[in-house]
Design a protein around this motif. Sequence first.
Motif, PDB file in Angstrom:
ATOM      1  N   SER A  70       0.913  -1.256   0.034  1.00  0.00           N
ATOM      2  CA  SER A  70      -0.073   0.007   0.101  1.00  0.00           C
ATOM      3  C   SER A  70       0.990   1.414  -0.008  1.00  0.00           C
ATOM      4  CB  SER A  70      -0.926   0.084   1.145  1.00  0.00           C
ATOM      5  OG  SER A  70      -1.634   1.052   1.202  1.00  0.00           O
ATOM      6  N   LEU A  71       1.789   1.353   0.931  1.00  0.00           N
ATOM      7  CA  LEU A  71       2.478   2.318   0.869  1.00  0.00           C
ATOM      8  C   LEU A  71       3.612   2.672  -0.375  1.00  0.00           C
ATOM      9  CD1 LEU A  71       4.197   1.903   4.548  1.00  0.00           C
ATOM     10  CD2 LEU A  71       2.942   3.899   3.691  1.00  0.00           C
ATOM     11  N   LEU A  72       4.052   1.608  -0.987  1.00  0.00           N
ATOM     12  CA  LEU A  72       4.666   1.685  -2.272  1.00  0.00           C
ATOM     13  C   LEU A  72       3.775   2.160  -3.275  1.00  0.00           C
ATOM     14  CD1 LEU A  72       6.916  -1.685  -2.102  1.00  0.00           C
ATOM     15  CD2 LEU A  72       7.679   0.848  -1.811  1.00  0.00           C
ATOM     16  N   GLY A  73       2.464   1.796  -3.370  1.00  0.00           N
ATOM     17  CA  GLY A  73       1.875   2.005  -4.317  1.00  0.00           C
ATOM     18  C   GLY A  73       1.236   3.538  -4.293  1.00  0.00           C
ATOM     19  N   THR A  74       1.452   3.976  -3.227  1.00  0.00           N
ATOM     20  CA  THR A  74       1.263   5.623  -3.024  1.00  0.00           C
ATOM     21  C   THR A  74       2.196   6.418  -3.673  1.00  0.00           C
ATOM     22  OG1 THR A  74       1.798   6.003  -0.812  1.00  0.00           O
ATOM     23  CG2 THR A  74      -0.506   5.182  -1.325  1.00  0.00           C
ATOM     24  N   GLY A  75       3.421   5.791  -3.906  1.00  0.00           N
ATOM     25  CA  GLY A  75       4.844   6.473  -4.205  1.00  0.00           C
ATOM     26  C   GLY A  75       5.567   6.923  -3.225  1.00  0.00           C
ATOM     27  N   VAL A  76       5.439   6.051  -1.979  1.00  0.00           N
ATOM     28  CA  VAL A  76       6.333   6.355  -0.790  1.00  0.00           C
ATOM     29  C   VAL A  76       7.322   5.487  -0.922  1.00  0.00           C
ATOM     30  CG1 VAL A  76       6.236   6.492   2.022  1.00  0.00           C
ATOM     31  CG2 VAL A  76       4.231   7.269   0.616  1.00  0.00           C
ATOM     32  N   SER A  77       8.494   5.914  -0.448  1.00  0.00           N
ATOM     33  CA  SER A  77       9.666   4.617  -0.450  1.00  0.00           C
ATOM     34  C   SER A  77       9.558   4.219   1.113  1.00  0.00           C
ATOM     35  CB  SER A  77      11.168   5.509  -0.420  1.00  0.00           C
ATOM     36  OG  SER A  77      11.255   5.636  -1.829  1.00  0.00           O
ATOM     37  N   VAL A  78      10.092   2.892   1.082  1.00  0.00           N
ATOM     38  CA  VAL A  78       9.833   2.175   2.494  1.00  0.00           C
ATOM     39  C   VAL A  78      11.183   1.501   2.732  1.00  0.00           C
ATOM     40  CG1 VAL A  78       8.714   0.280   3.666  1.00  0.00           C
ATOM     41  CG2 VAL A  78       7.486   1.613   2.127  1.00  0.00           C
ATOM     42  N   VAL A  79      11.587   1.643   4.107  1.00  0.00           N
ATOM     43  CA  VAL A  79      12.782   0.760   4.546  1.00  0.00           C
ATOM     44  C   VAL A  79      12.133  -0.099   5.181  1.00  0.00           C
ATOM     45  CG1 VAL A  79      14.960   0.783   5.782  1.00  0.00           C
ATOM     46  CG2 VAL A  79      14.441   2.816   4.514  1.00  0.00           C
ATOM     47  N   LEU A  80      12.274  -1.407   4.988  1.00  0.00           N
ATOM     48  CA  LEU A  80      11.745  -2.456   5.617  1.00  0.00           C
ATOM     49  C   LEU A  80      13.046  -3.284   6.632  1.00  0.00           C
ATOM     50  CD1 LEU A  80       9.122  -4.292   5.936  1.00  0.00           C
ATOM     51  CD2 LEU A  80      10.037  -5.707   4.045  1.00  0.00           C
ATOM     52  N   ASP A  81      13.015  -3.024   7.703  1.00  0.00           N
ATOM     53  CA  ASP A  81      14.085  -3.279   8.654  1.00  0.00           C
ATOM     54  C   ASP A  81      13.483  -4.613   9.357  1.00  0.00           C
ATOM     55  OD1 ASP A  81      16.192  -3.401  10.537  1.00  0.00           O
ATOM     56  OD2 ASP A  81      15.497  -1.786  11.715  1.00  0.00           O
ATOM     57  N   PHE A  82      13.390  -5.553   8.306  1.00  0.00           N
ATOM     58  CA  PHE A  82      13.297  -6.875   8.673  1.00  0.00           C
ATOM     59  C   PHE A  82      14.536  -7.518   8.197  1.00  0.00           C
ATOM     60  CE2 PHE A  82       9.231  -5.491   9.507  1.00  0.00           C
ATOM     61  CZ  PHE A  82       8.303  -6.233   9.793  1.00  0.00           C
ATOM     62  N   PRO A  83      14.850  -8.784   8.818  1.00  0.00           N
ATOM     63  CA  PRO A  83      16.180  -9.235   8.497  1.00  0.00           C
ATOM     64  C   PRO A  83      15.831  -9.950   7.164  1.00  0.00           C
ATOM     65  CG  PRO A  83      15.286 -10.804  10.184  1.00  0.00           C
ATOM     66  CD  PRO A  83      14.506  -9.498  10.071  1.00  0.00           C
ATOM     67  N   ALA A  84      16.574  -9.707   6.021  1.00  0.00           N
ATOM     68  CA  ALA A  84      16.601 -10.435   4.647  1.00  0.00           C
ATOM     69  C   ALA A  84      17.622 -11.581   4.621  1.00  0.00           C
ATOM     70  CB  ALA A  84      16.768  -9.604   3.638  1.00  0.00           C
ATOM     71  N   ASN A  85      17.842 -12.178   5.720  1.00  0.00           N
ATOM     72  CA  ASN A  85      19.139 -12.886   6.092  1.00  0.00           C
ATOM     73  C   ASN A  85      18.974 -14.396   5.423  1.00  0.00           C
ATOM     74  OD1 ASN A  85      19.864 -10.909   7.336  1.00  0.00           O
ATOM     75  ND2 ASN A  85      19.526 -11.554   9.549  1.00  0.00           N
ATOM     76  N   THR A  86      18.044 -14.747   5.002  1.00  0.00           N
ATOM     77  CA  THR A  86      18.175 -16.142   4.284  1.00  0.00           C
ATOM     78  C   THR A  86      17.088 -15.919   2.949  1.00  0.00           C
ATOM     79  OG1 THR A  86      15.628 -16.585   5.393  1.00  0.00           O
ATOM     80  CG2 THR A  86      17.607 -17.169   6.686  1.00  0.00           C
ATOM     81  N   VAL A  87      17.217 -16.952   2.182  1.00  0.00           N
ATOM     82  CA  VAL A  87      16.774 -16.995   1.077  1.00  0.00           C
ATOM     83  C   VAL A  87      15.221 -16.878   1.266  1.00  0.00           C
ATOM     84  CG1 VAL A  87      16.340 -18.437  -1.226  1.00  0.00           C
ATOM     85  CG2 VAL A  87      18.700 -18.111  -0.288  1.00  0.00           C
ATOM     86  N   ALA A  88      14.607 -17.853   2.144  1.00  0.00           N
ATOM     87  CA  ALA A  88      13.260 -17.638   2.196  1.00  0.00           C
ATOM     88  C   ALA A  88      12.793 -16.434   2.737  1.00  0.00           C
ATOM     89  CB  ALA A  88      12.897 -18.832   3.386  1.00  0.00           C
ATOM     90  N   ASN A  89      13.290 -15.497   3.726  1.00  0.00           N
ATOM     91  CA  ASN A  89      12.951 -14.408   3.949  1.00  0.00           C
ATOM     92  C   ASN A  89      13.303 -13.268   2.554  1.00  0.00           C
ATOM     93  OD1 ASN A  89      12.448 -15.125   6.710  1.00  0.00           O
ATOM     94  ND2 ASN A  89      14.153 -13.756   7.323  1.00  0.00           N
ATOM     95  N   ARG A  90      14.074 -13.393   2.179  1.00  0.00           N
ATOM     96  CA  ARG A  90      14.490 -12.824   0.757  1.00  0.00           C
ATOM     97  C   ARG A  90      13.176 -12.948  -0.454  1.00  0.00           C
ATOM     98  NH1 ARG A  90      19.499 -13.440   2.235  1.00  0.00           N
ATOM     99  NH2 ARG A  90      20.068 -15.057   0.719  1.00  0.00           N
ATOM    100  N   ASN A  91      12.764 -14.468  -0.361  1.00  0.00           N
ATOM    101  CA  ASN A  91      11.635 -14.567  -1.211  1.00  0.00           C
ATOM    102  C   ASN A  91      10.161 -14.213  -0.992  1.00  0.00           C
ATOM    103  OD1 ASN A  91      13.183 -16.136  -3.041  1.00  0.00           O
ATOM    104  ND2 ASN A  91      12.821 -18.061  -1.790  1.00  0.00           N
ATOM    105  N   TRP A  92      10.074 -13.992   0.477  1.00  0.00           N
ATOM    106  CA  TRP A  92       8.927 -13.339   0.934  1.00  0.00           C
ATOM    107  C   TRP A  92       8.996 -11.679   0.570  1.00  0.00           C
ATOM    108  CZ3 TRP A  92       9.075  -9.465   5.147  1.00  0.00           C
ATOM    109  CH2 TRP A  92       7.948  -9.146   5.725  1.00  0.00           C
ATOM    110  N   MET A  93      10.157 -11.213   0.834  1.00  0.00           N
ATOM    111  CA  MET A  93      10.291  -9.659   0.569  1.00  0.00           C
ATOM    112  C   MET A  93      10.119  -9.595  -1.128  1.00  0.00           C
ATOM    113  SD  MET A  93      13.415  -8.928   2.857  1.00  0.00           S
ATOM    114  CE  MET A  93      13.030  -8.698   4.735  1.00  0.00           C
TER     115      MET A  93
END
Length: 163
Positions: free
Chosen positions: A68-91
């Motif tokens: 929703s935020l990205l769709g309105t043109g707002v940049s987002v910093v997702l401070d969630f760990p992208a530390n595994t392939v599975a997490n990055r797939n979610w992202m």
Amino acid sequence: MAASVPALHLLCGKPATGKSTLAGEDATVMLAEDVWLAALFADQMTSVSDYVRCAAKLQTVIAPHVVSLLGTGVSVVLDFPANTVANRNWMRGILGDMGVAHHLHYLDVPDSVCLDRLRARNLAGDHPFALTDEQFWQIARHFEPPTAKEGFNVVRHRLAPAG
């Protein structure tokens, strides 16, 4: 991390590499997993497996919010760990077919530096969670550095070992 067009910024690195510090440097919307988990599930998290369970619940709510935020043109910093392939797939799933720019910030920091920072952070008491050395190693053993075949725009932040 500033960009002239909306972008999703993702963070990858072992505990105490400086992901949240880097995330806080930009004037975008920041969604910090630790803050949300502490507010919603702190009383339910006593182990790494508790964290995994609670983080999965949080992801189901955060993903549509980020879209929703990205769709309105707002940049987002997702401070969630992208530390595994599975997490990055979610992202990657969050990005979907939106065509939004993204940057995967990979903080490549030696374990010894991470542990020093972790211990200092625990002593300061200003972080929502205090990890033990043992918990650091439990989490760190699952860390998977990003690879080119994953297709992310990787921005590497490297800190050389002291000495």
